[in-house]
Design an enzyme around this catalytic site. Sequence first.
Site, mmCIF file in Angstrom:
data_model
loop_
_atom_site.group_PDB
_atom_site.id
_atom_site.type_symbol
_atom_site.label_atom_id
_atom_site.label_comp_id
_atom_site.label_asym_id
_atom_site.label_seq_id
_atom_site.Cartn_x
_atom_site.Cartn_y
_atom_site.Cartn_z
ATOM 1 N N ASP A 138 43.753 29.344 36.426
ATOM 2 C CA ASP A 138 42.680 30.257 35.996
ATOM 3 C C ASP A 138 43.214 31.323 35.048
ATOM 4 O OD1 ASP A 138 43.882 30.823 38.668
ATOM 5 O OD2 ASP A 138 42.921 32.758 38.403
ATOM 6 N N ASN A 139 44.523 31.382 34.880
ATOM 7 C CA ASN A 139 45.115 32.346 33.951
ATOM 8 C C ASN A 139 45.708 31.634 32.743
ATOM 9 O OD1 ASN A 139 44.407 34.495 35.570
ATOM 10 N ND2 ASN A 139 46.384 34.566 36.621
ATOM 11 N N ARG B 261 38.612 44.454 26.980
ATOM 12 C CA ARG B 261 39.544 43.431 26.492
ATOM 13 C C ARG B 261 38.843 42.562 25.466
ATOM 14 N NH1 ARG B 261 42.337 39.886 31.180
ATOM 15 N NH2 ARG B 261 40.386 38.764 31.375
ATOM 16 N N ASP C 111 45.703 37.802 31.205
ATOM 17 C CA ASP C 111 45.865 38.326 32.552
ATOM 18 C C ASP C 111 47.249 38.901 32.818
ATOM 19 O OD1 ASP C 111 43.834 38.906 34.141
ATOM 20 O OD2 ASP C 111 43.465 36.878 34.845
ATOM 21 N N GLY D 181 36.278 32.901 39.709
ATOM 22 C CA GLY D 181 35.312 33.611 38.852
ATOM 23 C C GLY D 181 35.672 35.071 38.667
ATOM 24 N N LYS E 194 37.248 44.666 32.437
ATOM 25 C CA LYS E 194 37.958 44.411 33.695
ATOM 26 C C LYS E 194 37.891 45.707 34.507
ATOM 27 C CE LYS E 194 42.431 42.332 34.835
ATOM 28 N NZ LYS E 194 43.553 41.618 34.204
ATOM 29 N N ASP F 82 37.005 44.894 45.843
ATOM 30 C CA ASP F 82 36.102 46.029 45.574
ATOM 31 C C ASP F 82 35.563 46.019 44.144
ATOM 32 O OD1 ASP F 82 38.303 46.763 44.093
ATOM 33 O OD2 ASP F 82 38.780 48.553 45.278
ATOM 34 N N GLY F 83 36.034 45.076 43.351
ATOM 35 C CA GLY F 83 35.524 44.977 41.980
ATOM 36 C C GLY F 83 36.115 46.003 41.026
ATOM 37 N N ARG G 271 35.785 41.044 39.273
ATOM 38 C CA ARG G 271 35.715 42.468 38.886
ATOM 39 C C ARG G 271 35.668 42.603 37.367
ATOM 40 N NH1 ARG G 271 41.761 44.977 39.269
ATOM 41 N NH2 ARG G 271 42.910 43.084 38.817
HETATM 42 P P1 AMP Z 1 43.920 37.700 38.828
HETATM 43 O O1 AMP Z 1 45.060 37.719 39.773
HETATM 44 O O2 AMP Z 1 43.655 39.016 38.140
HETATM 45 O O3 AMP Z 1 43.955 36.558 37.889
HETATM 46 O O4 AMP Z 1 42.596 37.515 39.732
HETATM 47 C C1 AMP Z 1 42.372 36.387 40.543
HETATM 48 C C2 AMP Z 1 40.969 36.442 41.109
HETATM 49 O O5 AMP Z 1 40.802 37.567 41.974
HETATM 50 C C3 AMP Z 1 39.878 36.554 40.072
HETATM 51 O O6 AMP Z 1 38.789 35.786 40.551
HETATM 52 C C4 AMP Z 1 39.566 38.026 40.072
HETATM 53 O O7 AMP Z 1 38.276 38.301 39.611
HETATM 54 C C5 AMP Z 1 39.724 38.369 41.540
HETATM 55 N N1 AMP Z 1 40.034 39.792 41.793
HETATM 56 C C6 AMP Z 1 41.216 40.418 41.609
HETATM 57 N N2 AMP Z 1 41.128 41.722 41.965
HETATM 58 C C7 AMP Z 1 39.859 41.935 42.388
HETATM 59 C C8 AMP Z 1 39.138 43.073 42.877
HETATM 60 N N3 AMP Z 1 39.718 44.272 43.028
HETATM 61 N N4 AMP Z 1 37.830 42.886 43.205
HETATM 62 C C9 AMP Z 1 37.233 41.711 43.070
HETATM 63 N N5 AMP Z 1 37.859 40.610 42.623
HETATM 64 C C10 AMP Z 1 39.149 40.698 42.280
HETATM 65 MG MG MG Z 2 42.972 35.971 36.321
#
Ligand code: AMP
Ligand code: MG
Length: 487
Positions: free
Chosen positions: A249-250, A173, A259, A91, A110, A122-123, A94
């Site tokens: 998920d990407n 985005r 992503d 999900g 994002k 940390d979101g 962030r």
């Molecule tokens: P991504 O690698 O960007 O596709 O992210 C994979 C998952 O990690 C997704 O569920 C993102 O929302 C979560 N995520 C990545 N970085 C953060 C962050 N700094 N804080 C919270 N969730 C994160």
């Molecule tokens: Mg992603």
Amino acid sequence: MVSAATTVRLDDRFARDLPELAVPWQAADVPGPRLLVLNERLAGELGLDPDWLRTDSGLGLLTGTSVPEGSTPVAQAYAGHQFGGFVPRLGDGRALLLGELSSGHDLHLKGSGRTPFARGGDGLAAVAPMLREYVISEAMHALGVPTTRSLAVVATGARVRRETVLDGAVLARVAASHLRVGSFEYAASTRDTELLRRLADHAIARHHPGAREADNPYRALFEAVAAAQAELVARWMLVGFVHGVMNTDNMTISGETIDYGPCAFMDTYDPATVFSSIDQGGRYAYGNQPKVAEWNLARFAECLLPLFAEDQDDAVTQAVESLGGFRVRYAEVLVAGFHAKLGLPAGTDGSGTATTPDTVVPDTLDLLERHRIDFTLFFRRLGAAARGDDGPVLELFTDTADVEVWLRRWHALEPDAAGMDEVNPVYIPRNHLVEEALGAATDGDLGPVRALLTVLAEPYRQRDGLQRYAEPAPADFTGSYRTFCGT
Ligand code: AMP
Ligand code: MG
């Protein structure tokens, strides 16, 4: 043109149709918003007034801190196979979907703070990675590759702890939607077939409306997604793009690239090219991308089985048959694309005989790999060779014996120079240029990012004074270049 917050309308169709996948949520407060880059042209296309976006209320929208009345920002739920392992609940940790613009596009943020999906994160997001997504996604768009777009990057004034303390940022985005294979994996894992059907209907309505008329709309949806992904990955291969983290998920249902984390463009042609620091096994290497896309689509098909047929065996047979379409479409787009890059006809002559031998593309790639040649430069310089000057191509090789043989065979096929420069870019987001621009931005100078964006906006048109943007990195840079996920 929209010029006031109250007149921007954001539809909440996703949240209405699929409340099970949408957690209403608010963006984190932003202590000191500062606009770093704004995509004025895209804003115009979306019916948003760039001058208004620069105002305090505009920045409120771009950071999610002040959203139009009646909108329902949500964090989207999805699952995903990450490096082959299933994670049932990922999900938007962030990110937030603000809603759909009148054009039908999602406006999404994002780096807008923790959500219930944040797990340990940390979101937040830092300035450089968000600018990186902006630069590379806009370059991809200019190259003609389907992609999510970047509307703006706003520095938040918040501090983000990574290896060091960095300035925070939010990326706005824009995408055809944020539906992913992982969205279906999430819905399927609930075992609620009605939810899965609603999600599939939502996807059909948004992206593949033709599927509605098919005998089996869900199978038609699957085939449409498989075709869109086949075309997408073929386009990546034709420009040397390495996505780097092709988890399910990407992978979008729309067929857009999404992503931009550890992605990068390959310089020297090598199918084993990997940039991501966490991809130690090379799962997402350049040359593996079509196989991975097909594997991801198999996961998508598994989700849809209950919608294909009541009988499980029948459903599996249909899935396997439809998945077969991926390879066919991928090969078509890839081969036609490489033929265009080589200035050779893609089709057959009147008698049905191929006008270009099957061996031309593999032989070309083999030549590039054996001699470690820059992928982008080679094809661009081939345009000059087709116009009669082999010199620039020959210069790329230390030992020219092989390429001379190759050139003789290629010239004999009578390549047509017209059109080659429209498919072989001069300017791609070369890693050293991206790093240099992001380094300057981190130090407060956005000049190099803006200059790079201007160059990359017209990748096929060679311009005076931009030679350094067309050149590969020094060898010591390339060998050690690594990119990072989850930044
Ligand atoms: P991504 O690698 O960007 O596709 O992210 C994979 C998952 O990690 C997704 O569920 C993102 O929302 C979560 N995520 C990545 N970085 C953060 C962050 N700094 N804080 C919270 N969730 C994160
Ligand atoms: Mg992603």
